[in-house]
Design a protein around this motif. Sequence first.
Motif, PDB file in Angstrom:
ATOM      1  N   UNK A  92      -3.843   8.391   3.779  1.00 24.91           N
ATOM      2  CA  UNK A  92      -4.858   8.436   2.724  1.00 24.91           C
ATOM      3  C   UNK A  92      -4.703   7.190   1.849  1.00 24.91           C
ATOM      4  N   UNK A  93      -5.801   6.452   1.637  1.00 35.06           N
ATOM      5  CA  UNK A  93      -5.646   5.235   0.851  1.00 35.06           C
ATOM      6  C   UNK A  93      -6.932   4.594   0.396  1.00 35.06           C
ATOM      7  N   UNK A  94      -6.796   3.395  -0.155  1.00 35.21           N
ATOM      8  CA  UNK A  94      -7.915   2.675  -0.751  1.00 35.21           C
ATOM      9  C   UNK A  94      -8.162   1.361  -0.025  1.00 35.21           C
ATOM     10  N   UNK A  95      -9.396   0.887  -0.134  1.00 30.42           N
ATOM     11  CA  UNK A  95      -9.803  -0.404   0.425  1.00 30.42           C
ATOM     12  C   UNK A  95     -10.382  -1.244  -0.713  1.00 30.42           C
ATOM     13  N   UNK A  96      -9.814  -2.423  -0.919  1.00 36.69           N
ATOM     14  CA  UNK A  96     -10.321  -3.347  -1.934  1.00 36.69           C
ATOM     15  C   UNK A  96     -10.550  -4.694  -1.264  1.00 36.69           C
ATOM     16  N   UNK A  97     -11.802  -5.099  -1.184  1.00 36.24           N
ATOM     17  CA  UNK A  97     -12.141  -6.318  -0.447  1.00 36.24           C
ATOM     18  C   UNK A  97     -13.008  -7.227  -1.318  1.00 36.24           C
ATOM     19  N   UNK A 106      -0.803  17.672  -3.026  1.00 31.71           N
ATOM     20  CA  UNK A 106      -0.865  16.993  -1.718  1.00 31.71           C
ATOM     21  C   UNK A 106       0.534  16.522  -1.324  1.00 31.71           C
ATOM     22  N   UNK A 107       1.424  17.445  -0.978  1.00 33.55           N
ATOM     23  CA  UNK A 107       2.821  17.070  -0.701  1.00 33.55           C
ATOM     24  C   UNK A 107       3.007  16.222   0.554  1.00 33.55           C
ATOM     25  N   UNK A 108       2.048  16.266   1.468  1.00 35.15           N
ATOM     26  CA  UNK A 108       2.227  15.568   2.742  1.00 35.15           C
ATOM     27  C   UNK A 108       1.467  14.246   2.840  1.00 35.15           C
ATOM     28  N   UNK A 109       0.797  13.863   1.775  1.00 34.87           N
ATOM     29  CA  UNK A 109      -0.015  12.644   1.831  1.00 34.87           C
ATOM     30  C   UNK A 109       0.863  11.401   1.980  1.00 34.87           C
ATOM     31  N   UNK A 110       0.409  10.494   2.847  1.00 34.03           N
ATOM     32  CA  UNK A 110       1.033   9.182   3.040  1.00 34.03           C
ATOM     33  C   UNK A 110       0.048   8.153   2.510  1.00 34.03           C
ATOM     34  N   UNK A 111       0.402   7.495   1.431  1.00 36.60           N
ATOM     35  CA  UNK A 111      -0.537   6.601   0.747  1.00 36.60           C
ATOM     36  C   UNK A 111      -0.500   5.186   1.325  1.00 36.60           C
ATOM     37  N   UNK A 112      -1.664   4.539   1.245  1.00 39.17           N
ATOM     38  CA  UNK A 112      -1.736   3.120   1.580  1.00 39.17           C
ATOM     39  C   UNK A 112      -2.803   2.450   0.733  1.00 39.17           C
ATOM     40  N   UNK A 113      -2.646   1.151   0.556  1.00 35.84           N
ATOM     41  CA  UNK A 113      -3.659   0.332  -0.096  1.00 35.84           C
ATOM     42  C   UNK A 113      -3.856  -0.918   0.746  1.00 35.84           C
ATOM     43  N   UNK A 114      -5.092  -1.092   1.214  1.00 33.79           N
ATOM     44  CA  UNK A 114      -5.441  -2.296   1.980  1.00 33.79           C
ATOM     45  C   UNK A 114      -6.286  -3.184   1.086  1.00 33.79           C
ATOM     46  N   UNK A 115      -6.041  -4.498   1.133  1.00 30.38           N
ATOM     47  CA  UNK A 115      -6.822  -5.418   0.304  1.00 30.38           C
ATOM     48  C   UNK A 115      -6.972  -6.760   0.994  1.00 30.38           C
ATOM     49  N   UNK A 116      -8.043  -7.437   0.668  1.00 35.87           N
ATOM     50  CA  UNK A 116      -8.196  -8.836   1.057  1.00 35.87           C
ATOM     51  C   UNK A 116      -8.966  -9.574  -0.019  1.00 35.87           C
ATOM     52  N   UNK A 117      -8.651 -10.831  -0.205  1.00 36.28           N
ATOM     53  CA  UNK A 117      -9.395 -11.715  -1.094  1.00 36.28           C
ATOM     54  C   UNK A 117      -9.605 -13.011  -0.335  1.00 36.28           C
ATOM     55  N   UNK A 124      -3.669  -8.038   3.169  1.00 37.36           N
ATOM     56  CA  UNK A 124      -2.406  -7.316   3.127  1.00 37.36           C
ATOM     57  C   UNK A 124      -2.555  -5.818   3.034  1.00 37.36           C
ATOM     58  N   UNK A 125      -1.463  -5.124   3.273  1.00 36.14           N
ATOM     59  CA  UNK A 125      -1.424  -3.675   3.150  1.00 36.14           C
ATOM     60  C   UNK A 125      -0.091  -3.273   2.522  1.00 36.14           C
ATOM     61  N   UNK A 126      -0.155  -2.317   1.626  1.00 30.94           N
ATOM     62  CA  UNK A 126       1.031  -1.719   1.002  1.00 30.94           C
ATOM     63  C   UNK A 126       0.981  -0.245   1.361  1.00 30.94           C
ATOM     64  N   UNK A 127       2.018   0.280   1.991  1.00 31.33           N
ATOM     65  CA  UNK A 127       1.886   1.620   2.550  1.00 31.33           C
ATOM     66  C   UNK A 127       3.231   2.319   2.725  1.00 31.33           C
ATOM     67  N   UNK A 128       3.139   3.631   2.879  1.00 37.91           N
ATOM     68  CA  UNK A 128       4.295   4.472   3.178  1.00 37.91           C
ATOM     69  C   UNK A 128       4.238   4.917   4.637  1.00 37.91           C
TER      70      UNK A 128
END
Length: 502
Positions: free
Chosen positions: A50-55, A126-137, A154-158
């Motif tokens: 589960x995560x976010x996208x920032x582009x 949400x005890x089982x969620x694995x977070x991520x954040x994907x981004x590009x500039x 880049x990506x920052x993730x668990x």
Amino acid sequence: MFATVKLYLCENDVNPNSMKDITYTGDSDFENIPSLKDKVLRINLNADIYGTFSEIGAGQETVRQFFRAGGASGTIAKAMSAYDKDFSDAIYGIEDDKRYVTEARLRKMLNHEVNLMEERITRDKHPNKIFFSYANTVATIDFAKKYKGHGWVGIKYQVGPGEDYNDIVLHIRFKETDARLQQETLGKLGTNLIYGAFYKYNQPRKLLRYLYDHLDKDQLEIDTINFSGPVFKNVDNRLMSLQLVKNGMTDAVMFAPDGNNVLPARVLYKKNILTLRGSFRPVTKVNMDMLEKSLEMFVKENKVDKEKTQVVFEITLSNLRAEGKIDEQDFMDRAKLLCSLGQTVLISNFQEYYKLVEYFSQYSKARMGLAMGVNNLVDIFDEKYYRHLSGGILEAFGKLFYKDLRVYLYPMQNDDGSLTTSENLKVHPRMKELYKFFKYNGKVVDITDFDTSNLSVFSRTVLKMIVNNEKGWEAMLPEGVAKLIKEKSLFGCESEEILHKN
């Protein structure tokens, strides 16, 4: 008849042999690369990722892959493009250099979005969620098509709920000349990165290669990549730099004394550049003397600003090959020694010097210098290296010297004790007048203030002494290098304890 056929099909369907893949003796093994949709669906259908996208700068091409594949509602927490500079500054802050397509900007984006997720999505619910954040500039090709564009991705993730985060950050250069195509390429790369981060992190070398799934090398160049975090604790980013060049993803990579890959453009931009090419196996006193004396001469030249001068130690892939293969451990040994001396290192696939100068010219129009020994200069005047050029050696020399370049020549001591310098150096008779031309015009100058005791020092001799456990090689190396070789058992050296016993 129909009933019989139906019965036959049902019986055949449950036959264990019918479940086996059909193969033929002429088949070849190959790697089955999942499609982009397959990659996305595997992530989208995972209940925990589960995560976010920032582009920023090229639309929202990566997240579009996830929306199109379906099942994205359980994966995408947020998708955004803070394209307007004021909005971007309001969200992520203002950079010191006022730029937007930078590594610092990308890392701010990744950290900001991860922090928001941790604040807004409670672990109790949400005890089982694995977070991520994907981004590009990124900046795509300009309207005049003069600059093809580049960007940070880049990506920052668990990899597990509540675990520490991992980072993969890379710099890309677009090769296509159409903005729409560049956007599509970015979307594919981002998809490959997210999939590889989750499902190939245990094989970082393969993860690196898989970034080009459904892409060609003439679409995109990756010239910098850094891995960090607990799952990459054993990854050496210098070795990953080598993989980029080895796999043909870029022509050259650079790493700083701290061991991290660094963007060449950041280090070389508008700098005066002095380069020393060699095998550095190991780095010796003659290498350092050559550098120090040539640097003294270089900074005294017109148009050279000492404060804006960058020294680069360059190693070509041809210097890393042993029996046709690249010896990675041997490469790491050289890298550790150069880093210990505080040097910036470039790993390239440029066999010819003119290609190296052309590469530097992408980033700087300032004066450049090459420090080299007599044998290297003789090789430069060998026609066999330029037969693939339509203009032959004249074309190569035009590219080599037209950028206001100067060669600083370190003398060679002959068997009879005499010295070979630029004054008595011998090249092929056909090249004699060409050499005189460059010598007369000051393109080749001698290093005169050198340490005569270093003229008998050769890397190959030192290496042989180390391997054979002979005495006396320590005195031929810069201060601290011999100790490091012993402590780290570099170049096949036995441990320090064993050597001290001898």
